[in-house]
Design an enzyme around this catalytic site. Structure first.
Site, PDB file in Angstrom:
ATOM      1  N   ARG A  48       0.843  -1.197   0.000  1.00  0.00           N
ATOM      2  CA  ARG A  48       0.000   0.000   0.000  1.00  0.00           C
ATOM      3  C   ARG A  48       0.879   1.249   0.000  1.00  0.00           C
ATOM      4  O   ARG A  48       1.486   1.592   1.008  1.00  0.00           O
ATOM      5  CB  ARG A  48      -0.925   0.013   1.211  1.00  0.00           C
ATOM      6  CG  ARG A  48      -1.761   1.293   1.288  1.00  0.00           C
ATOM      7  CD  ARG A  48      -3.004   1.167   2.150  1.00  0.00           C
ATOM      8  NE  ARG A  48      -2.732   1.058   3.566  1.00  0.00           N
ATOM      9  CZ  ARG A  48      -3.650   1.249   4.521  1.00  0.00           C
ATOM     10  NH1 ARG A  48      -4.895   1.548   4.195  1.00  0.00           N
ATOM     11  NH2 ARG A  48      -3.334   1.109   5.785  1.00  0.00           N
ATOM     12  N   ASP A  82      -3.884   3.512  14.239  1.00  0.00           N
ATOM     13  CA  ASP A  82      -3.036   4.019  13.168  1.00  0.00           C
ATOM     14  C   ASP A  82      -3.516   5.412  12.803  1.00  0.00           C
ATOM     15  O   ASP A  82      -4.332   5.997  13.522  1.00  0.00           O
ATOM     16  CB  ASP A  82      -3.010   3.069  11.965  1.00  0.00           C
ATOM     17  CG  ASP A  82      -4.358   2.951  11.260  1.00  0.00           C
ATOM     18  OD1 ASP A  82      -5.301   3.704  11.582  1.00  0.00           O
ATOM     19  OD2 ASP A  82      -4.464   2.093  10.348  1.00  0.00           O
TER      20      ASP A  82
END
Length: 552
Positions: free
Chosen positions: A182, A470
């Protein structure tokens, strides 16, 4: 191998398509161990060409985002587009689908790309590893280059790591997960690299193109030779035009290194509100390169708050913990995703439950496993083909739920979900019927500051109070506080949520924090104040945090 360390003074490397005339990349950063294995002359030339061809379109797409956000803020709700109705109505087209090694994605583990986490992920037993250079990575230069080195070495079977305590880590699994990398989203820049175009205009490089370009250039052929391929997760997309841009990047890159068109496979995270209204169109634009869609739940919640933060009380969400996957607007979004994917031959991948086990506390671990199992049972029952976990210990619980539904089948694409009909009003119905509480406000302030403190020290995925946090979960925390202040909310206990009240909570969090030499709590509090307590609302907290506070 350990994370690279600085070994020489700052330097500048220029790559010009033609001496002094063409576009150039200027890389100004500490010289790191093995730096030159990643930033080769050939790789820099490729990155330069990517920026020359696509950086202008990237900025156009970012301008489109700002315009759309302004329109929503001024009362123009997103809707299914009239000009693309023919794409949605055409039942015949399909996406390319799974590439080699992506046929079975029932459990995917996510995490950053430092050597230890890379080895743990590849030994985990998951079907896929999302190698995350985005929300789970703090984009220090060491992490950007170190992550590329970890991936390069792992793909070639050369990665080892020795911890500071002397523990050795090696890849021992006979069958490692398929890697899906990603890169950073279109909105993020790479401040250590400056792009100068043909007109002499200087701009920060695109984090997306840097992350994608380095990984693809160095590893595409090695991945193909290993029977897999260069696969990517695409983050934060807001429109089919942004998907078209990625598709053009993929097509050019395949031609550049001489591999067949369609070798790249991409899975798009549907994690923004505008993208939820363009799932068919996003799949269509990427159809030659598309494997599926993922329900990026945390960023999706953040996107809703961001877009509707000033639209009145009916768009105010309660405590973060109350915004679950079972509330109506989240059910509508995920069921539409499964139906759209399976109609087009694309995998539908579920989201990440934030609960994590605690190996020192059996009771906490059992609670986490129970909650994760329930979450994955719901996803498998809804028709998802796979799901995410953030910790290796959660893989058996998640896999058991998907095994119970899939059996020996690699997916359930045959489950078309023709029973699902989702309207625009259902996607925008934010009624939950739960309050904001004193504890919820305190939790948001505490989690955001503690996460930011770790992020500024180079950690992008952080275990806090039994949850994996996150950048996306930190965004929910700070955006909710901003909205509660500006919508004059009171908690269930009667506390007015004001700037002064939140300032008091910030002081409390700092007083309770485990301070140590080199901590970044003061900077974290400064970032939090900037993105939460000011009248302006930065689109992403990582933008000011990266540009002014992330020093490495």
């Amino acid at each position: 191998m350990s994370i690279p360390t600085a070994t020489a003074p700052t330097r500048t490397v220029d790559a010009a398509v033609s001496a002094g005339l063409g576009p150039t990349l200027h890389i100004t950063a500490p010289q790191l161990d093995r730096h030159d294995e990643i930033l080769t002359t050939e790789a820099i030339a490729f990155l330069t060409e990517l920026h020359h061809r696509f950086s202008g379109r990237r900025h156009d797409r970012l301008a489109d985002r700002m315009r759309r956000r302004f329109e929503i803020g001024n009362g123009h709700d997103p809707r299914f587009r009239d000009d693309t109705a023919h794409i949605r109505d055409d039942a015949d087209w399909r996406v390319a689908g799974a590439g080699p090694g992506l046929e079975d994605r029932r459990v995917e583990i996510t995490g950053p790309t430092d050597p230890k986490m890379t080895i743990n992920a590849l030994n985990s037993g998951a079907k896929v590893w999302l190698a995350d250079l985005e929300d789970a990575t703090s984009p220090t230069w060491r992490n950007v280059i170190g992550g590329q080195l970890s991936l390069r070495d792992a793909i070639r079977g050369e990665l080892t790591h020795t911890s500071s305590e002397g523990r050795e880590y090696r890849i021992t699994a006979q069958q490692t997960p398929t890697i899906v990398m990603r890169p950073r989203g279109w909105h993020l820049s790479e401040k250590h690299i400056e792009f100068t175009d043909r007109t002499g205009r200087r701009l920060a490089a695109s984090g997306s193109l840097i992350d994608f370009g380095l990984y693809f250039f160095h590893n595409a052929q090695a991945l193909i030779d290993a029977g897999r391929g260069p696969y990517f997760y695409l983050a934060k997309l807001e429109s089919s035009e942004e998907a078209r841009l990625w598709n053009d990047v993929f097509s050019f890159s395949e031609e550049y290194i001489g591999i067949p068109h369609g070798t790249i496979r991409a899975t798009v995270l549907i994690e923004t509100l505008p993208a939820a209204f363009e799932m068919d169109e996003i799949l269509y634009e990427l159809r030659d390169h598309c494997a599926g869609l993922n329900a990026g739940r945390w960023d999706y919640i953040f996107s809703i708050i961001k877009n509707y933060r000033g639209r009145g009380a009916r768009f105010v969400l309660p405590d973060r913990s109350e915004v679950t996957m079972t509330v109506p607007f989240m059910r509508a979004y995920t069921e539409l995703l499964v139906k759209t994917c399976h109609k087009r031959g694309a995998h539908a991948i579920g989201g990440m439950s934030a609960f994590i086990p605690d190996r020192s506390d059996a009771e906490k671990t059992e609670r986490a496993l129970s909650k994760v199992a329930a979450d994955k049972r719901r996803e498998a029952g809804d028709g998802f083909d796979g799901t995410w976990v953030a910790h290796p210990d959660l893989i058996p619980a998640a896999q058991a739920e998907f095994d119970a539904v899939l059996g020996e089948r690699p997916h359930q694409l045959d489950r078309r979900r023709d029973d699902v009909e989702v309207t625009a009003s259902q996607l925008l119905d934010l009624r939950i019927g739960r309050p904001v509480t004193d504890a919820g406000v305190h939790e948001n302030v505490s989690v955001a500051i503690r996460y930011l403190e770790a992020w500024l020290r180079g950690q992008g995925a952080v275990a806090i109070d039994g949850l994996m946090e996150d950048a996306a979960t930190a965004e929910i925390s700070r955006s909710q506080v901003w909205q509660w202040i500006h919508q004059d909310r009171r908690t269930e206990e009667g506390t007015a949520i004001t700037v002064e009240h939140v300032e008091g909570l910030i002081r409390q969090v700092l007083a309770e924090a485990p301070r140590h030499e080199g901590d970044r709590f003061d900077d974290a509090a400064a970032v939090f104040r900037e993105v939460t307590l000011r009248p302006e609302f930065p689109a992403f907290l990582t933008l000011p945090a990266y540009s002014r506070y992330l020093t490495d």
